[in-house]
Design an enzyme around this catalytic site. Structure first.
Site, mmCIF file in Angstrom:
data_model
loop_
_atom_site.group_PDB
_atom_site.id
_atom_site.type_symbol
_atom_site.label_atom_id
_atom_site.label_comp_id
_atom_site.label_asym_id
_atom_site.label_seq_id
_atom_site.Cartn_x
_atom_site.Cartn_y
_atom_site.Cartn_z
ATOM 1 N N CYS A 186 0.862 -1.189 0.000
ATOM 2 C CA CYS A 186 0.000 0.000 0.000
ATOM 3 C C CYS A 186 0.895 1.235 0.000
ATOM 4 C CB CYS A 186 -0.904 0.001 1.233
ATOM 5 S SG CYS A 186 -1.742 1.578 1.494
ATOM 6 N N ASP A 190 -0.348 16.348 -1.865
ATOM 7 C CA ASP A 190 -0.661 15.486 -3.006
ATOM 8 C C ASP A 190 0.394 15.705 -4.094
ATOM 9 O OD1 ASP A 190 -3.549 14.031 -4.051
ATOM 10 O OD2 ASP A 190 -2.029 14.519 -5.558
ATOM 11 N N HIS A 216 -8.394 8.172 2.523
ATOM 12 C CA HIS A 216 -7.710 9.468 2.599
ATOM 13 C C HIS A 216 -8.708 10.577 2.337
ATOM 14 C CE1 HIS A 216 -7.401 7.808 -1.455
ATOM 15 N NE2 HIS A 216 -7.489 9.046 -1.910
ATOM 16 N N HIS A 260 -8.928 14.402 0.987
ATOM 17 C CA HIS A 260 -8.260 15.494 0.281
ATOM 18 C C HIS A 260 -8.657 16.807 0.951
ATOM 19 C CE1 HIS A 260 -7.454 13.129 -3.563
ATOM 20 N NE2 HIS A 260 -8.383 12.374 -3.004
#
Ligand code: AMP
Ligand code: ZN
Length: 112
Positions: free
Chosen positions: A3, A29, A98, A100
Site C-alpha cells: 500500500c 498530493d 484518505h 483530500h
C-alpha cells in the site's frame, strides 16, 4: 502490505509531510488540483469510508480533529474543501482511506 500510503506513513516512500500525530499523517498530493492540496490519512490501513469498523472510529475522530488544524497551518482562512473518494464509482485510486484538503483559491461549484 503493498500500500503506497502505508509506505509513505512508514517513510519508505518520500512525501512532503504537513502534519502528524499519533493516529494521523498528512502530506502534499503529488498531483495538486488546487494551490493547496494535501491528503490526510489514518496511520491504520483502513480501505475506505465504506469499510470501517467500530474500532476505527478513533482514527476517524482524529482525522476530523486534525483537518481544521492543518487547514489553519496552511493558511486556508477563507474556506476549503474536504473530499474522500470511495470505490469504483467514486474513482478511489488508492485503497487506503484518505481525505483530500483542497483550497487556496475559490474552488469550482461543481462536484462532478
Ligand atoms: P484518490 O483518487 O481519491 O484515490 O486520490 C489519490 C491521490 O493520491 C491522488 O490525488 C494522487 O495524486 C495522490 N498520490 C498518489 N501517489 C502519491 C504519492 N506518492 N505522494 C503523494 N500523493 C500521491
Ligand atoms: Zn495502507
Amino acid at each position: 502490505m503493498d500500500c503506497i500510503f502505508c509506505k509513505i506513513i512508514d517513510g519508505d516512500i518520500p512525501s512532503t509531510k504537513v502534519y502528524e500525530d499519533e493516529n494521523v499523517f498528512a502530506f502534499n498530493d503529488i498531483n495538486p488540483q488546487a494551490p493547496v492540496h494535501c491528503l490526510v490519512v489514518p496511520k491504520k490501513h483502513i480501505v475506505s469510508v465504506d469499510e470501517t469498523s467500530e474500532c476505527d472510529m478513533e482514527y476517524i475522530a482524529a482525522i476530523f480533529r486534525a483537518i481544521p488544524k492543518i487547514a489553519s497551518a496552511l493558511g486556508l482562512k477563507n474556506g476549503y474543501r474536504v473530499i474522500t473518494n470511495v470505490g469504483e464509482d467514486g474513482c478511489q485510486s488508492v485503497k487506503h482511506m484518505h481525505f483530500h484538503i483542497l483550497g487556496g483559491k475559490k474552488l469550482p461549484e461543481s462536484m462532478g
